[in-house]
Design a protein around this motif. Structure first.
Motif, mmCIF file in Angstrom:
data_model
loop_
_atom_site.group_PDB
_atom_site.id
_atom_site.type_symbol
_atom_site.label_atom_id
_atom_site.label_comp_id
_atom_site.label_asym_id
_atom_site.label_seq_id
_atom_site.Cartn_x
_atom_site.Cartn_y
_atom_site.Cartn_z
ATOM 1 N N ASP A 63 -14.622 5.268 4.164
ATOM 2 C CA ASP A 63 -13.402 5.835 3.573
ATOM 3 C C ASP A 63 -12.324 5.819 4.640
ATOM 4 N N LEU A 64 -11.217 5.117 4.386
ATOM 5 C CA LEU A 64 -10.066 5.173 5.305
ATOM 6 C C LEU A 64 -9.021 6.098 4.683
ATOM 7 N N PHE A 65 -8.458 6.955 5.488
ATOM 8 C CA PHE A 65 -7.429 7.878 4.997
ATOM 9 C C PHE A 65 -6.123 7.656 5.741
ATOM 10 N N GLY A 66 -5.024 7.956 5.071
ATOM 11 C CA GLY A 66 -3.713 7.917 5.725
ATOM 12 C C GLY A 66 -3.299 6.522 6.145
ATOM 13 N N CYS A 67 -3.697 5.501 5.365
ATOM 14 C CA CYS A 67 -3.307 4.123 5.704
ATOM 15 C C CYS A 67 -1.830 3.905 5.343
ATOM 16 N N ASN A 68 -1.284 2.849 5.908
ATOM 17 C CA ASN A 68 0.106 2.494 5.613
ATOM 18 C C ASN A 68 0.187 1.977 4.172
ATOM 19 N N PRO A 69 0.885 2.696 3.248
ATOM 20 C CA PRO A 69 0.871 2.299 1.828
ATOM 21 C C PRO A 69 1.489 0.934 1.585
ATOM 22 N N GLU A 70 2.416 0.572 2.447
ATOM 23 C CA GLU A 70 3.064 -0.729 2.242
ATOM 24 C C GLU A 70 2.050 -1.865 2.386
ATOM 25 N N LYS A 71 1.098 -1.680 3.303
ATOM 26 C CA LYS A 71 0.102 -2.739 3.521
ATOM 27 C C LYS A 71 -0.936 -2.752 2.404
ATOM 28 N N MET A 72 -1.248 -1.584 1.880
ATOM 29 C CA MET A 72 -2.318 -1.510 0.875
ATOM 30 C C MET A 72 -1.873 -1.988 -0.498
ATOM 31 N N LYS A 73 -0.550 -2.031 -0.663
ATOM 32 C CA LYS A 73 -0.026 -2.368 -1.986
ATOM 33 C C LYS A 73 -0.188 -3.850 -2.286
ATOM 34 N N GLN A 74 -0.093 -4.663 -1.231
ATOM 35 C CA GLN A 74 0.091 -6.095 -1.464
ATOM 36 C C GLN A 74 -1.190 -6.891 -1.267
ATOM 37 N N ASN A 102 -1.106 -3.480 -11.214
ATOM 38 C CA ASN A 102 0.286 -3.262 -11.551
ATOM 39 C C ASN A 102 0.491 -1.776 -11.862
ATOM 40 N N PRO A 103 1.288 -0.982 -11.182
ATOM 41 C CA PRO A 103 2.287 -1.480 -10.234
ATOM 42 C C PRO A 103 1.751 -1.677 -8.815
ATOM 43 N N ILE A 104 0.792 -0.851 -8.379
ATOM 44 C CA ILE A 104 0.352 -1.021 -6.989
ATOM 45 C C ILE A 104 -1.163 -0.884 -6.885
ATOM 46 N N GLY A 105 -1.699 -1.344 -5.758
ATOM 47 C CA GLY A 105 -3.136 -1.202 -5.502
ATOM 48 C C GLY A 105 -3.839 -2.534 -5.593
ATOM 49 N N VAL A 106 -4.957 -2.620 -4.883
ATOM 50 C CA VAL A 106 -5.670 -3.893 -4.795
ATOM 51 C C VAL A 106 -7.170 -3.646 -4.883
ATOM 52 N N SER A 107 -7.848 -4.539 -5.586
ATOM 53 C CA SER A 107 -9.317 -4.622 -5.498
ATOM 54 C C SER A 107 -9.653 -5.987 -4.934
ATOM 55 N N GLY A 108 -10.639 -6.034 -4.054
ATOM 56 C CA GLY A 108 -10.944 -7.350 -3.519
ATOM 57 C C GLY A 108 -12.354 -7.449 -2.984
ATOM 58 N N ALA A 109 -12.845 -8.676 -2.980
ATOM 59 C CA ALA A 109 -14.200 -8.890 -2.466
ATOM 60 C C ALA A 109 -14.253 -10.195 -1.697
ATOM 61 N N ALA A 113 -21.635 -15.185 3.813
ATOM 62 C CA ALA A 113 -22.960 -15.817 3.903
ATOM 63 C C ALA A 113 -23.993 -14.730 4.171
ATOM 64 N N GLU A 114 -23.528 -13.630 4.807
ATOM 65 C CA GLU A 114 -24.447 -12.531 5.156
ATOM 66 C C GLU A 114 -24.473 -11.450 4.089
ATOM 67 N N SER A 115 -23.631 -11.534 3.057
ATOM 68 C CA SER A 115 -23.604 -10.656 1.882
ATOM 69 C C SER A 115 -22.176 -10.380 1.446
ATOM 70 N N HIS A 116 -21.581 -9.167 1.701
ATOM 71 C CA HIS A 116 -20.255 -8.952 1.127
ATOM 72 C C HIS A 116 -19.440 -7.896 1.867
ATOM 73 N N LEU A 117 -18.113 -8.004 1.665
ATOM 74 C CA LEU A 117 -17.166 -6.995 2.148
ATOM 75 C C LEU A 117 -16.198 -6.735 1.002
ATOM 76 N N THR A 118 -16.124 -5.482 0.545
ATOM 77 C CA THR A 118 -15.282 -5.179 -0.621
ATOM 78 C C THR A 118 -14.323 -4.045 -0.317
ATOM 79 N N ILE A 119 -13.231 -3.992 -1.096
ATOM 80 C CA ILE A 119 -12.229 -2.930 -0.891
ATOM 81 C C ILE A 119 -11.607 -2.535 -2.220
ATOM 82 N N HIS A 120 -11.205 -1.272 -2.287
ATOM 83 C CA HIS A 120 -10.398 -0.799 -3.413
ATOM 84 C C HIS A 120 -9.377 0.146 -2.800
ATOM 85 N N THR A 121 -8.069 -0.100 -3.062
ATOM 86 C CA THR A 121 -7.047 0.721 -2.388
ATOM 87 C C THR A 121 -6.324 1.636 -3.370
ATOM 88 N N TRP A 122 -5.945 2.812 -2.858
ATOM 89 C CA TRP A 122 -5.144 3.800 -3.610
ATOM 90 C C TRP A 122 -3.898 4.142 -2.778
#
Ligand code: SAM
Length: 460
Positions: A63-74, A102-109, A113-122
């Protein structure tokens, strides 16, 4: 029965707290913010037929807290940061899929080769990101965490580390309660089983595996290499008896050595003797003190007595440096295997004898009269070859295998039961020890009496 196993690894956290892992500490300045989920929320089931196995994969739930919202949006920025994180971990990206909300936030995976790295931003909720990195093989997932923390400009984070696929002998009762099962089982089918509510600490030191559990019935419980060492519920009957029996039998103990006893429980009892000038405590493993002190603050405080000198060293080495010095030596050790094996050897007893004054007394933890009778008889014999006065006494500790544990008493002069009460001021507020219990504890059941008598006359 289906079997699987999960191990939450506290070793990383504790190695940081203890300042023993500088590399990790440098990499992760906020490691102290990590917390671990308790085992309460994980219903472990495993079968005894499956032994321990190292982890198959390494999982960080972040869990990351207090991230820069401008970076997490795009989506493009989030994707770049995750790819950089995967590279830092030395993982190989084989596929990517990122989605812009839409309007903001990202899901990504990232499929690795070693398995996975995933993210969901608020971005709209205090700059929060939920991240999972799971890999097998030699990746450095903490390096990935560092990149993400820095590039998202996180102000804080919580990470739970899980060693996936690691098999260990965890048990679950019929109602699904997670239970601890004592490692010792001399009868082959009679293991002590204790319902736990949390695994609070789990550390592999250079010498042994040290765990602290919270339990339903016996409070906090210290375990070393799968053997119960002490519990809140019944440690008094052990610590009071290992300390007060020799201390009451000696008329004027001034210098006392404890070998082992890193948890501090015996030390707390010993500190009650105001007529003692010097106390040395020597445990081979500093980690035992470090793990215990968080959970047994009264034991930890016992180390602060100005008369106490603390040494982290093999007791067999330390004792060889003393001649005619200690009035009482108390050996509060683990069972006689691994680092404690040498504490059952004659050479060690010779050195103990030498380190004691002319009227000195030693006691040593000496196992269960039910399970270890031959061993007790041999230890007794060994002590008899060195000390004019020898006895075996025992106490009741329900959480120990067979519910009882004993001690060999070896003395150059004083008998264990004749004159007691030399330091009565030290006996206020005890839980178990009384002069009557002291005397009674030297009474032996017939089978042990016979065995000790037979072994004393047997040829070496
Ligand atoms: N009450 C306990 C029991 O019998 O289950 C003993 C508890 S105390 C935690 C045992 C300590 O003995 C451990 O901290 C261990 O590190 C220490 N120990 C084992 N071998 C040792 C050695 N050779 N020298 C010094 N300490 C030793």
């Amino acid at each position: 029965m289906a079997q699987f196993s999960v191990r939450i690894n506290a070793a990383v956290v504790y190695s940081f707290l203890l300042g023993l892992n500088a590399v990790l500490a440098d990499a992760l300045p906020h490691l102290q913010e990590h917390r671990l989920v308790s085992m309460e929320s994980i219903n472990l089931k495993a079968s005894e037929e499956f032994g321990d196995r190292d982890r198959l994969g390494h999982h960080l739930v972040i869990d990351l807290f207090g991230c820069n919202p401008e970076k997490m949006k795009q989506v493009a920025i989030v994707e770049d940061i995750l790819v950089a994180a995967a590279e830092a971990a030395k993982a190989t990206v084989v596929a990517k899929k990122f989605h812009q909300f839409n309007p903001i936030g990202v899901s990504g995976a990232l499929v690795l080769a070693e398995s996975h790295l995933t993210i969901h931003t608020w971005p709209e909720v205090d700059g929060y990101c939920a991240i999972d990195i799971f890999t097998c093989g030699p990746t450095d997932n903490f390096a990935a965490l560092k990149v993400m923390q820095e590039q998202f400009e996180a102000k804080g984070f919580v990470v739970v580390e899980i060693e996936r696929g690691k098999q260990r002998k965890a048990w679950s009762s019929d109602d699904g309660t997670t239970v601890f099962r004592e490692g010792l089982d001399p009868l082959g089918g009679f293991k002590t089983t204790i319902a736990t509510t949390a695994l609070l600490e789990d550390v592999q030191s250079g010498f042994q595996r040290i765990q602290m559990y919270n339990t339903k019935a016996v409070g906090k419980m210290l375990v070393i290499d799968d053997n119960i060492q002490l519990s809140e519920y019944d440690n008094a009957s052990y610590h009071e008896m290992i300390v007060h029996v020799p201390m009451q039998a000696h008329p004027n103990p001034r210098k006392v050595l404890i070998i082992g006893g890193g948890d501090g429980g015996a030390l707390l009892e010993l500190n009650k003797y105001k007529n003692v000038d010097e106390i040395v405590i020597c445990d081979i493993d500093a980690m035992v003190k470090a793990v215990t002190e968080k959970h047994f603050p009264a034991f930890a405080a016992a180390y602060n007595d100005p008369r106490v000198r603390t040494v982290f060293q093999d007791g067999t080495v330390l004792v060889a440096n003393f001649k005619n010095y200690f009035d009482v030596i108390i050996i509060d050790c683990t069972d006689f295997y691994g680092v404690a094996a040498a504490l059952a050897r004659k050479e060690f007893y010779n050195n103990i004898k030498e380190a004691l004054t002319d009227d000195g007394i030693m006691v040593i933890q000496a196992e269960s009269l039910y399970y270890d009778r031959e061993f007790i008889a041999s230890l007794h014999k060994q002590a008899q070859e060195l000390f004019p006065v020898v006895g075996y006494y025992h106490t009741l500790v329900p959480t120990y295998p067979s519910g009882t544990i004993g001690f060999i008493f070896g003395s150059k002069k004083y008998t264990p039961v004749e004159k007691l009460g030399n330091n009565p001021q030290s006996l206020d507020d005890l839980v178990y020890y009384t002069a009557e219990m002291h005397r009674a504890s030297f009474a032996m059941p017939a089978f042990l009496k016979k065995l000790i008598a037979a072994s004393a006359t047997a040829k070496a």
